[in-house]
Scaffold this motif. Sequence first.
Motif, PDB file in Angstrom:
ATOM      1  N   ALA A   1     -16.588   7.342  36.762  1.00 36.13           N
ATOM      2  CA  ALA A   1     -17.835   6.594  36.876  1.00 36.13           C
ATOM      3  C   ALA A   1     -18.894   7.140  35.919  1.00 36.13           C
ATOM      4  O   ALA A   1     -19.620   6.375  35.271  1.00 36.13           O
ATOM      5  CB  ALA A   1     -18.349   6.650  38.317  1.00 36.13           C
ATOM      6  N   ILE A   2     -18.992   8.468  35.817  1.00 34.62           N
ATOM      7  CA  ILE A   2     -19.952   9.067  34.887  1.00 34.62           C
ATOM      8  C   ILE A   2     -19.613   8.682  33.452  1.00 34.62           C
ATOM      9  O   ILE A   2     -20.494   8.306  32.659  1.00 34.62           O
ATOM     10  CB  ILE A   2     -19.958  10.599  35.055  1.00 34.62           C
ATOM     11  CG1 ILE A   2     -20.559  10.981  36.413  1.00 34.62           C
ATOM     12  CG2 ILE A   2     -20.748  11.266  33.927  1.00 34.62           C
ATOM     13  CD1 ILE A   2     -20.457  12.458  36.733  1.00 34.62           C
ATOM     14  N   VAL A   3     -18.335   8.767  33.100  1.00 36.71           N
ATOM     15  CA  VAL A   3     -17.913   8.457  31.732  1.00 36.71           C
ATOM     16  C   VAL A   3     -18.148   6.977  31.410  1.00 36.71           C
ATOM     17  O   VAL A   3     -18.678   6.639  30.343  1.00 36.71           O
ATOM     18  CB  VAL A   3     -16.433   8.827  31.542  1.00 36.71           C
ATOM     19  CG1 VAL A   3     -15.905   8.266  30.227  1.00 36.71           C
ATOM     20  CG2 VAL A   3     -16.263  10.340  31.566  1.00 36.71           C
TER      21      VAL A   3
ATOM     22  N   LEU B   1     -18.884  15.044  28.983  1.00 36.75           N
ATOM     23  CA  LEU B   1     -17.825  14.205  29.534  1.00 36.75           C
ATOM     24  C   LEU B   1     -17.840  12.818  28.889  1.00 36.75           C
ATOM     25  O   LEU B   1     -16.790  12.268  28.541  1.00 36.75           O
ATOM     26  CB  LEU B   1     -17.991  14.068  31.047  1.00 36.75           C
ATOM     27  CG  LEU B   1     -17.655  15.285  31.909  1.00 36.75           C
ATOM     28  CD1 LEU B   1     -17.881  14.969  33.386  1.00 36.75           C
ATOM     29  CD2 LEU B   1     -16.221  15.740  31.689  1.00 36.75           C
ATOM     30  N   VAL B   2     -19.030  12.257  28.723  1.00 35.98           N
ATOM     31  CA  VAL B   2     -19.155  10.923  28.127  1.00 35.98           C
ATOM     32  C   VAL B   2     -18.685  10.938  26.674  1.00 35.98           C
ATOM     33  O   VAL B   2     -17.959  10.035  26.224  1.00 35.98           O
ATOM     34  CB  VAL B   2     -20.616  10.433  28.222  1.00 35.98           C
ATOM     35  CG1 VAL B   2     -20.812   9.151  27.409  1.00 35.98           C
ATOM     36  CG2 VAL B   2     -20.993  10.185  29.672  1.00 35.98           C
TER      37      VAL B   2
ATOM     38  N   LEU C   1     -26.448  17.902  30.314  1.00 37.41           N
ATOM     39  CA  LEU C   1     -25.636  18.255  29.151  1.00 37.41           C
ATOM     40  C   LEU C   1     -24.148  18.195  29.481  1.00 37.41           C
ATOM     41  O   LEU C   1     -23.338  17.745  28.659  1.00 37.41           O
ATOM     42  CB  LEU C   1     -26.008  19.659  28.664  1.00 37.41           C
ATOM     43  CG  LEU C   1     -25.221  20.179  27.445  1.00 37.41           C
ATOM     44  CD1 LEU C   1     -25.377  19.236  26.261  1.00 37.41           C
ATOM     45  CD2 LEU C   1     -25.668  21.586  27.076  1.00 37.41           C
ATOM     46  N   GLN C   2     -23.775  18.631  30.676  1.00 33.90           N
ATOM     47  CA  GLN C   2     -22.375  18.568  31.073  1.00 33.90           C
ATOM     48  C   GLN C   2     -21.901  17.120  31.193  1.00 33.90           C
ATOM     49  O   GLN C   2     -20.798  16.778  30.753  1.00 33.90           O
ATOM     50  CB  GLN C   2     -22.185  19.304  32.402  1.00 33.90           C
ATOM     51  CG  GLN C   2     -22.396  20.809  32.311  1.00 33.90           C
ATOM     52  CD  GLN C   2     -22.382  21.471  33.671  1.00 33.90           C
ATOM     53  OE1 GLN C   2     -22.986  20.974  34.629  1.00 33.90           O
ATOM     54  NE2 GLN C   2     -21.695  22.605  33.766  1.00 33.90           N
TER      55      GLN C   2
ATOM     56  N   ALA D   1      -9.969  17.678  25.447  1.00 33.33           N
ATOM     57  CA  ALA D   1     -11.195  18.377  25.830  1.00 33.33           C
ATOM     58  C   ALA D   1     -11.766  17.806  27.123  1.00 33.33           C
ATOM     59  O   ALA D   1     -12.230  18.558  27.997  1.00 33.33           O
ATOM     60  CB  ALA D   1     -12.224  18.270  24.704  1.00 33.33           C
ATOM     61  N   TYR D   2     -11.723  16.487  27.284  1.00 36.60           N
ATOM     62  CA  TYR D   2     -12.208  15.863  28.506  1.00 36.60           C
ATOM     63  C   TYR D   2     -11.426  16.344  29.729  1.00 36.60           C
ATOM     64  O   TYR D   2     -12.011  16.653  30.773  1.00 36.60           O
ATOM     65  CB  TYR D   2     -12.111  14.345  28.384  1.00 36.60           C
ATOM     66  CG  TYR D   2     -12.287  13.614  29.691  1.00 36.60           C
ATOM     67  CD1 TYR D   2     -13.526  13.534  30.302  1.00 36.60           C
ATOM     68  CD2 TYR D   2     -11.199  13.012  30.317  1.00 36.60           C
ATOM     69  CE1 TYR D   2     -13.687  12.865  31.505  1.00 36.60           C
ATOM     70  CE2 TYR D   2     -11.353  12.340  31.513  1.00 36.60           C
ATOM     71  CZ  TYR D   2     -12.593  12.271  32.103  1.00 36.60           C
ATOM     72  OH  TYR D   2     -12.750  11.620  33.296  1.00 36.60           O
TER      73      TYR D   2
END
Length: 293
Positions: free
Chosen positions: A183-185, A72-73, A67-68, A166-167
Amino acid sequence: MATQPVIGTVCGVLAIMLFASFTLVSRMGFSATALTLPDMAMLRFAVAGLVLLPVLIRRGLGPLRWLQAALLVMTGGLGFALFAYAGFRLAPASHGGVLLHGTIPLLTLVLVRWCSKTPGRATGWAGPVLIQTGILIMVWDSVRGAPVHQWLGDGALLLAALCWSAYGLLNQRWRLAPVHSVAIVATGSLACFAPVYLLVLPASGLRAAPWHDVVFQGVFQGLLIGVVSGLLYTRAVASLGAQRTALFTAAVPCVTTGAAVWLLDERPSGWAWAGVAAVTLGMAIAMRSRRTP
C-alpha cells in the motif's frame, strides 16, 4: 496443517505465472497498442494506488519515517516499474525473463554480503557462477550485431532487478506486513508519478488506444502485478518458507522465453537459449544449496 503445503504450492505457482506473464503482457502492450511507457506505468500506479489507498489511510506509515517510506517507493515502485518497462520496451522477452527475474536472487545475495560486510564462502559457488554466465551470454547476445536499444534495454532490466532486490531487503529489515508495504509503495508511486505524467510528459497514447486495451492493461498491471502477485508470493513463503518458495523462480526464464515464441512470435537465438538454460539451472542449484541463516 496438511493443507498448508498445498496452499503454498498453489500460491507459488500462481505467483510465478504472473511473474512470467508480466514480461509477456507488457511486451504485447508496447507492440500491439498505442500505449507508451509512461501510460503503462500510470495505469499500474493508478489502479494499485487507488485500490490500496484505504489501507494506507487506515494504517498510515506505521513505524516508518518519511525517508524510509520514500526508499520503499523508489525501489519497489517507481524504480522497479520504470526500469522494467523500459527493458521490456527495448529488449526481447527472453532477456526480460533472464535479466530481470533471473538475477534477483543473485543481486539480493550480493547486497546482503555488501551490507553485512561478510566475505563470500567457498561453498555454494556453482549456482551463482551459472547465473553470472547466463547474464554474460545475454549481454553478448545483445552486443553482437544487435541494435543499441537492445543492450540499453538489458541495462534497464538489470537496474530493475537491483531495485527489487533492495526493496525486498528493506522490507525484511523493517518487518512490515505485506499489504501495508504494498500500500505504501503503490500510493506513494501514484502520488509521485501522477503530477509528472499529467503536467510534464508529452501527450499519451491512452486516447488513441482502444478502451479494452486500456482496461486490460490497467487491471493486469495495477491489480494482478501491482497487488495480487506480491500477496500470492508472500502467502507461499508463509506456508513453504522463503527457500522452498524461491525455487519456483527458477522456472520464470524458461516459461517466459517459451511463451514468447508462441505469443509474440519471437525467435530467440541459440545464445539466448543458452543464457536462459544457464540462469535457470544456476537459480535451481543456488536455491537448493542456500541455507537460511
